[in-house]
Scaffold this active site. Sequence first.
Site, PDB file in Angstrom:
ATOM      1  N   GLN A  19     -43.905 -15.376  62.856  1.00 17.33           N
ATOM      2  CA  GLN A  19     -42.634 -16.066  63.062  1.00 17.33           C
ATOM      3  C   GLN A  19     -41.492 -15.115  63.359  1.00 17.33           C
ATOM      4  O   GLN A  19     -40.428 -15.553  63.799  1.00 17.33           O
ATOM      5  CB  GLN A  19     -42.297 -16.910  61.834  1.00 17.33           C
ATOM      6  CG  GLN A  19     -43.244 -18.075  61.630  1.00 17.33           C
ATOM      7  CD  GLN A  19     -42.897 -18.870  60.387  1.00 17.33           C
ATOM      8  OE1 GLN A  19     -43.453 -18.622  59.326  1.00 17.33           O
ATOM      9  NE2 GLN A  19     -41.992 -19.816  60.502  1.00 17.33           N
ATOM     10  N   HIS A 116     -50.716 -15.154  56.595  1.00 19.02           N
ATOM     11  CA  HIS A 116     -49.658 -16.164  56.679  1.00 19.02           C
ATOM     12  C   HIS A 116     -49.898 -16.995  57.944  1.00 19.02           C
ATOM     13  O   HIS A 116     -49.252 -16.805  58.973  1.00 19.02           O
ATOM     14  CB  HIS A 116     -48.278 -15.488  56.711  1.00 19.02           C
ATOM     15  CG  HIS A 116     -47.133 -16.420  56.482  1.00 19.02           C
ATOM     16  ND1 HIS A 116     -46.174 -16.216  55.516  1.00 19.02           N
ATOM     17  CD2 HIS A 116     -46.773 -17.573  57.099  1.00 19.02           C
ATOM     18  CE1 HIS A 116     -45.273 -17.191  55.547  1.00 19.02           C
ATOM     19  NE2 HIS A 116     -45.630 -18.027  56.516  1.00 19.02           N
ATOM     20  N   GLU A 160     -49.472 -20.197  51.283  1.00 16.05           N
ATOM     21  CA  GLU A 160     -49.594 -21.651  51.451  1.00 16.05           C
ATOM     22  C   GLU A 160     -50.980 -22.118  51.898  1.00 16.05           C
ATOM     23  O   GLU A 160     -51.161 -22.662  52.993  1.00 16.05           O
ATOM     24  CB  GLU A 160     -48.535 -22.170  52.427  1.00 16.05           C
ATOM     25  CG  GLU A 160     -47.118 -21.956  51.940  1.00 16.05           C
ATOM     26  CD  GLU A 160     -46.070 -22.735  52.727  1.00 16.05           C
ATOM     27  OE1 GLU A 160     -44.963 -22.895  52.197  1.00 16.05           O
ATOM     28  OE2 GLU A 160     -46.374 -23.180  53.865  1.00 16.05           O
ATOM     29  N   GLU A 375     -40.309 -18.965  48.715  1.00 11.13           N
ATOM     30  CA  GLU A 375     -39.578 -19.579  49.832  1.00 11.13           C
ATOM     31  C   GLU A 375     -38.797 -20.762  49.313  1.00 11.13           C
ATOM     32  O   GLU A 375     -39.304 -21.567  48.525  1.00 11.13           O
ATOM     33  CB  GLU A 375     -40.514 -20.079  50.950  1.00 11.13           C
ATOM     34  CG  GLU A 375     -41.119 -19.006  51.814  1.00 11.13           C
ATOM     35  CD  GLU A 375     -41.993 -19.594  52.920  1.00 11.13           C
ATOM     36  OE1 GLU A 375     -41.707 -20.729  53.386  1.00 11.13           O
ATOM     37  OE2 GLU A 375     -42.960 -18.923  53.309  1.00 11.13           O
ATOM     38  N   SER A 428     -39.998 -21.370  64.175  1.00 11.26           N
ATOM     39  CA  SER A 428     -40.615 -22.327  63.252  1.00 11.26           C
ATOM     40  C   SER A 428     -41.885 -22.890  63.888  1.00 11.26           C
ATOM     41  O   SER A 428     -41.870 -23.319  65.039  1.00 11.26           O
ATOM     42  CB  SER A 428     -39.621 -23.449  62.947  1.00 11.26           C
ATOM     43  OG  SER A 428     -40.164 -24.403  62.088  1.00 11.26           O
ATOM     44  N   TYR A 437     -33.036 -21.219  59.612  1.00 11.69           N
ATOM     45  CA  TYR A 437     -32.972 -21.088  58.153  1.00 11.69           C
ATOM     46  C   TYR A 437     -32.254 -19.820  57.689  1.00 11.69           C
ATOM     47  O   TYR A 437     -31.993 -19.664  56.508  1.00 11.69           O
ATOM     48  CB  TYR A 437     -34.388 -21.018  57.574  1.00 11.69           C
ATOM     49  CG  TYR A 437     -35.151 -22.313  57.491  1.00 11.69           C
ATOM     50  CD1 TYR A 437     -35.121 -23.089  56.331  1.00 11.69           C
ATOM     51  CD2 TYR A 437     -35.951 -22.750  58.539  1.00 11.69           C
ATOM     52  CE1 TYR A 437     -35.858 -24.259  56.227  1.00 11.69           C
ATOM     53  CE2 TYR A 437     -36.693 -23.923  58.445  1.00 11.69           C
ATOM     54  CZ  TYR A 437     -36.645 -24.667  57.287  1.00 11.69           C
ATOM     55  OH  TYR A 437     -37.381 -25.825  57.186  1.00 11.69           O
TER      56      TYR A 437
END
Length: 468
Positions: A19, A116, A160, A375, A428, A437
């Site tokens: 990202q 990730h 995640e 996060e 994103s 963000y």
Amino acid sequence: MTKTLPKDFIFGGATAAYQAEGATHTDGKGPVAWDKYLEDNYWYTAEPASDFYNRYPVDLKLAEEYGVNGIRISIAWSRIFPTGYGQVNAKGVEFYHNLFAECHKRHVEPFVTLHHFDTPEALHSNGDFLNRENIEHFVDYAAFCFEEFPEVNYWTTFNEIGPIGDGQYLVGKFPPGIQYDLAKVFQSHHNMMVSHARAVKLYKDKGYKGEIGVVHALPTKYPLDHENPADVRAAELEDIIHNKFILDATYLGRYSAETMEGVNHILSVNGGSLDLREEDFTALEAAKDLNDFLGINYYMSDWMEAFDGETEIIHNGKGKKGSSKYQIKGVGRRVAPDYVPRTDWDWIIYPQGLYDQIMRVKKDYPNYKKIYITENGLGYKDEFVDNTVYDDGRIDYVKQHLEILSDAIADGANVKGYFIWSLMDVFSWSNGYEKRYGLFYVDFETQERYPKKSAHWYKKVAETQIID
């Protein structure tokens, strides 16, 4: 009453390789599934993202100037092993050594994630973590990194695990874009948790001096009507899919009878079966007390009501409020109460959910040791004026969540730090570049950075530990 946080609290900023870095094919980096998937399905790609590959010295200088003393970074697996295993890419290794050195030079502690969302394409196209060979490849990759980068003091195996399985096999917005296959969701969760456990055990067996944990996204689930047993059951089942299954694997080393009863119900309605092996549970059991920390990613909560009907999920990727839909056969339907605010992307803003989730971990998994909020942040269509962004909504969002952490600490939870998502604006996954963000605004045309109002506010909080 003004609330405070401990003197040793980490005020961090979070990033992720794919990202932020850009340079998706530079210096020998191997392809990941996202490269082609974005080209084929979306209106954007990960080029140039925030050009972190070249501009990390700028971002780390800003971090130091604005009181950010921790940064979440992920290593791009395919920068180290372009095909996931075998030949090492020396230029990729050199990049991360240079990056970590810059972090330490700027007194910004790197918290480094091994995976990730970016499995190398060669492995992803061969089943990703549904293929048990991937467990071996991941553990080998982890072993290489642990040995190669002794300058890293904080390791995270995965970011995640829940949303990876959900994105790939339930919502279908991550490659390979499969929808509504709950068996694949649970199998992916399970195999990744086995990979995590084996990497943690290896790290501890080798006697490395640092700490290691895992980052779980833990959206809190509530029944729409607490008095209605059917709604309560819907919330419990939804929680098993997203939270309880992976938390059990992390801290119990097995799945509780309650968890497996829920899983079996979901699969009986939706079809499919799981491959859970004795050696898997041996690995999970061996690692359950070895996690030094739990990273919690928290953005939102959900309310569930009972629902009889077919599964339908509509992802709101363009920020058109009210356009999302989520209902799972045999589980329930998400319906938020009118009084709870939501973002343009239908993310429910509910800081109390973070408190409830932390206290749930403390109560149900007392071997958790410590928590970092790895996060939390607000995605916004930022308005860039006067070389800044007056993002009072973001400040308010973060302030409310920091106050919740102060409450949780006062009530006995061991929370040691907070990482805002994100340090600077990044790309994103399923929303592109419109959803921002960061503490620092990135002009994606020029790659210039501009501190937002929130950056100045965050600096003051970090310096004083006073949430004001």
